[in-house]
Scaffold this active site. Structure first.
Site, PDB file in Angstrom:
ATOM      1  N   ARG A 163       0.896  -1.210   0.217  1.00  0.00           N
ATOM      2  CA  ARG A 163       0.041   0.068  -0.210  1.00  0.00           C
ATOM      3  C   ARG A 163       0.793   1.159   0.122  1.00  0.00           C
ATOM      4  O   ARG A 163       0.459   2.173   0.605  1.00  0.00           O
ATOM      5  CB  ARG A 163      -0.896   0.087   1.261  1.00  0.00           C
ATOM      6  CG  ARG A 163      -2.015  -1.160   1.211  1.00  0.00           C
ATOM      7  CD  ARG A 163      -2.856  -0.967   0.283  1.00  0.00           C
ATOM      8  NE  ARG A 163      -4.189  -1.895   0.423  1.00  0.00           N
ATOM      9  CZ  ARG A 163      -3.933  -3.242   0.043  1.00  0.00           C
ATOM     10  NH1 ARG A 163      -3.256  -3.715  -0.392  1.00  0.00           N
ATOM     11  NH2 ARG A 163      -5.235  -3.754   0.252  1.00  0.00           N
ATOM     12  N   SER A 239     -10.736  -0.634   2.691  1.00  0.00           N
ATOM     13  CA  SER A 239     -10.065  -0.921   4.059  1.00  0.00           C
ATOM     14  C   SER A 239      -9.619   0.607   4.652  1.00  0.00           C
ATOM     15  O   SER A 239      -8.961   1.079   3.863  1.00  0.00           O
ATOM     16  CB  SER A 239      -8.856  -1.774   3.979  1.00  0.00           C
ATOM     17  OG  SER A 239      -9.044  -2.893   3.639  1.00  0.00           O
ATOM     18  N   GLU A 339      -4.900   3.749   5.712  1.00  0.00           N
ATOM     19  CA  GLU A 339      -4.583   3.680   4.383  1.00  0.00           C
ATOM     20  C   GLU A 339      -4.928   4.594   3.621  1.00  0.00           C
ATOM     21  O   GLU A 339      -4.460   5.089   2.563  1.00  0.00           O
ATOM     22  CB  GLU A 339      -4.604   2.160   3.897  1.00  0.00           C
ATOM     23  CG  GLU A 339      -5.811   1.923   3.374  1.00  0.00           C
ATOM     24  CD  GLU A 339      -5.705   0.727   2.331  1.00  0.00           C
ATOM     25  OE1 GLU A 339      -6.113   1.228   1.133  1.00  0.00           O
ATOM     26  OE2 GLU A 339      -5.325  -0.370   2.677  1.00  0.00           O
TER      27      GLU A 339
HETATM   28  N1  EPU Z   1     -11.211 -10.692  10.290  1.00  0.00           N
HETATM   29  C1  EPU Z   1     -11.805 -10.496  11.686  1.00  0.00           C
HETATM   30  N2  EPU Z   1     -12.803  -9.512  11.730  1.00  0.00           N
HETATM   31  C2  EPU Z   1     -13.298  -9.088  10.643  1.00  0.00           C
HETATM   32  C3  EPU Z   1     -12.600  -9.070   9.389  1.00  0.00           C
HETATM   33  C4  EPU Z   1     -11.508  -9.859   9.565  1.00  0.00           C
HETATM   34  O1  EPU Z   1     -11.297 -10.947  12.578  1.00  0.00           O
HETATM   35  O2  EPU Z   1     -14.158  -7.991  10.828  1.00  0.00           O
HETATM   36  C5  EPU Z   1      -9.923 -11.571  10.171  1.00  0.00           C
HETATM   37  C6  EPU Z   1     -10.212 -12.667   9.081  1.00  0.00           C
HETATM   38  O3  EPU Z   1     -10.823 -13.688   9.883  1.00  0.00           O
HETATM   39  C7  EPU Z   1      -8.911 -12.955   8.682  1.00  0.00           C
HETATM   40  C8  EPU Z   1      -8.180 -11.460   9.007  1.00  0.00           C
HETATM   41  O4  EPU Z   1      -8.896 -10.848   9.674  1.00  0.00           O
HETATM   42  O5  EPU Z   1      -8.506 -13.795   9.240  1.00  0.00           O
HETATM   43  C9  EPU Z   1      -8.096 -10.806   7.391  1.00  0.00           C
HETATM   44  O6  EPU Z   1      -9.085 -10.309   6.851  1.00  0.00           O
HETATM   45  P1  EPU Z   1      -9.526 -10.483   5.323  1.00  0.00           P
HETATM   46  O7  EPU Z   1      -8.918 -11.830   4.632  1.00  0.00           O
HETATM   47  O8  EPU Z   1     -10.955  -9.917   5.245  1.00  0.00           O
HETATM   48  O9  EPU Z   1      -8.322  -9.320   4.738  1.00  0.00           O
HETATM   49  P2  EPU Z   1      -8.247  -8.173   5.542  1.00  0.00           P
HETATM   50  O10 EPU Z   1      -6.626  -8.166   5.907  1.00  0.00           O
HETATM   51  O11 EPU Z   1      -8.966  -7.626   6.409  1.00  0.00           O
HETATM   52  C10 EPU Z   1      -6.901  -7.001   2.945  1.00  0.00           C
HETATM   53  C11 EPU Z   1      -6.839  -5.903   2.261  1.00  0.00           C
HETATM   54  C12 EPU Z   1      -8.228  -5.665   1.437  1.00  0.00           C
HETATM   55  C13 EPU Z   1      -8.161  -7.113   0.614  1.00  0.00           C
HETATM   56  C14 EPU Z   1      -8.176  -8.328   1.347  1.00  0.00           C
HETATM   57  C15 EPU Z   1      -8.142  -9.569   0.476  1.00  0.00           C
HETATM   58  C16 EPU Z   1      -5.405  -4.507   3.702  1.00  0.00           C
HETATM   59  C17 EPU Z   1      -5.452  -3.255   4.446  1.00  0.00           C
HETATM   60  N3  EPU Z   1      -6.644  -4.671   3.302  1.00  0.00           N
HETATM   61  O12 EPU Z   1      -8.029  -7.255   4.049  1.00  0.00           O
HETATM   62  O13 EPU Z   1      -8.163  -4.369   0.805  1.00  0.00           O
HETATM   63  O14 EPU Z   1      -9.448  -7.079  -0.377  1.00  0.00           O
HETATM   64  O15 EPU Z   1      -7.185  -8.225   2.166  1.00  0.00           O
HETATM   65  O16 EPU Z   1      -7.045  -9.503  -0.089  1.00  0.00           O
HETATM   66  O17 EPU Z   1      -4.493  -4.689   3.261  1.00  0.00           O
HETATM   67  C18 EPU Z   1      -8.764  -2.162   0.367  1.00  0.00           C
HETATM   68  O18 EPU Z   1      -7.574  -2.169   0.313  1.00  0.00           O
HETATM   69  O19 EPU Z   1      -9.634  -1.382   0.482  1.00  0.00           O
HETATM   70  C19 EPU Z   1      -9.175  -3.750   0.509  1.00  0.00           C
HETATM   71  C20 EPU Z   1     -10.503  -4.056   0.817  1.00  0.00           C
END
Ligand code: EPU
Length: 358
Positions: A163, A239, A339
């Protein structure tokens, strides 16, 4: 056409109302030059607006706002089995991903359904499902706001990181990105990236054994639609926070109290930068998921996403953001950062003025 006192409501996915002193919608590089000249004449900073999907506007904007609306997707040539495709900054990102799939190219499919325009894809090196924009970017064409000169940043010069890029750091506010050159691969024989998140499980659920690039894009689109709110229905910027990288000692302490905390390896890890952990998990465990305060809140399906129900303002979201950061720091000792770009007077101040080297 130059517009004065333009309300940017409708031009940012958070749906915030804020007035820009001057606004120019650019359909060509000439329009970009006009905006640079105007910024120089008025001695006002030039703020580039793309899809408005990664910004939180917290106050009126005393600047010339340049809204990139250039169009065009052109195949520039091939390089072995790869094809170089130039896309104008104002093209919609998802439309570009779909164009690549319809034309038999691979590389962009995991990045389907990300809101925003092509010009902002290198700025924060957008990423999802194990792929980042840097994996497909060959180079970025820009116009320097200070000198009016055109130049090209090769991918290696863009300092891409999670990012991050030069355009968000050292070169912030200095360039207008006019187009991006992508290196796409032939979809035939391409090895798809299916390891991240629940892509594989979703494909299995659909009974797809040999997925195509189109299948992957479709699955990613459905996952995103199920988790993330539609900006047209509820204001948000995807995000809101970055996933933090924490030290080895902090990781070891946290895993004691949060044994189910997920974590990801980081490139070039050392004791101070040991693991990346999901901010969503920490925010969720701290009890913020689904929280609402007046017109703003934390999305009920994804704790990383701050939402605006309408009628609120950027300051309300910023206050909520600060409270969440403080609480996560106090409960878990982890610093989390937005971000999303916070557009306030200080941000605008750091944008270049046409014709002036600061
Ligand atoms: N989780 C929770 N609670 C929640 C949501 C998620 O405990 O409310 C846990 C999930 O169980 C999982 C972990 O957090 O183990 C990660 O969650 P997720 O796979 O949804 O991915 P993320 O880290 O939350 C990142 C990117 C997203 C991207 C997804 C998929 C960042 C800041 N965000 O989200 O990017 O779509 O991975 O690759 O890196 C964006 O940048 O706008 C965005 C949506």
């Amino acid at each position: 056409m130059i517009e004065r006192n333009k309300n940017l409501y409708g031009l940012n996915t958070f749906g915030m109302s804020a007035v820009a002193d001057y606004y120019i919608k650019a359909a060509s590089d000439d329009d970009v030059m006009k905006a640079i000249e105007l910024s120089s004449e008025l001695n006002l900073p030039l703020l580039v607006l793309s899809g408005g999907s990664n910004m939180l506007i917290v106050e009126d904007i005393h600047a010339v706002v340049l809204h990139m609306d250039t169009r065009g997707i052109t195949v520039e040539g091939s390089d072995g089995s790869d094809t170089l495709v130039r896309v104008a900054a104002g093209e919609d990102w998802h439309k570009t991903v779909m164009w690549s799939i319809e034309n038999g190219y691979a590389g962009m499919e995991n990045l389907a359904y990300i809101p925003g325009r092509v010009g902002s894809s290198p700025v924060q090196n957008i990423g999802a499902y194990g792929v980042e924009a840097r994996d497909v970017i060959e180079s970025v064409d820009v116009i320097d706001i200070c000198t009016g000169k055109k130049s090209t940043f090769m991918a290696g010069e863009c300092r891409f990181a999670y990012r991050e890029s030069i355009f968000k750091n050292e070169a912030r506010g200095r360039y207008v990105i006019t187009s991006v050159l992508f290196r796409l691969h032939s979809a035939e024989g391409y090895s798809l990236r299916l390891d991240y998140g629940n892509i594989k499980t979703e494909l299995e659920k659909r009974g797809i054994e040999n997925p195509t690039v189109a299948d992957v894009a479709d699955v990613v689109t459905c996952i995103r639609q199920s988790k993330l709110p539609e900006p047209s229905q509820i204001g948000n910027s995807g995000s809101f926070f970055k996933n933090p990288v924490i030290s080895r000692s902090l990781y070891e302490k946290l895993i004691e109290i949060l044994p189910d905390m997920p974590s990801y390896d980081v490139e070039g890890a050392d004791d101070n930068h040991w693991k990346k952990v999901p901010a969503a998990f920490l925010i969720d465990r701290a009890g913020w998921k689904g929280y609402r305060r007046g017109n703003v809140g934390v999305h009920h399906n994804q704790a990383l996403v701050l939402v605006h129900y309408g009628g609120g303002n950027g300051r309300d979201v910023l206050e909520l953001c600060n409270d969440i950061c403080r609480d996560v720091r106090e409960k878990y000792g982890v610093e989390i950062y937005p971000e999303v770009n916070i557009i306030d007077a200080a941000f605008v101040e750091r944008c270049a003025v046409g014709g002036k080297v600061k």
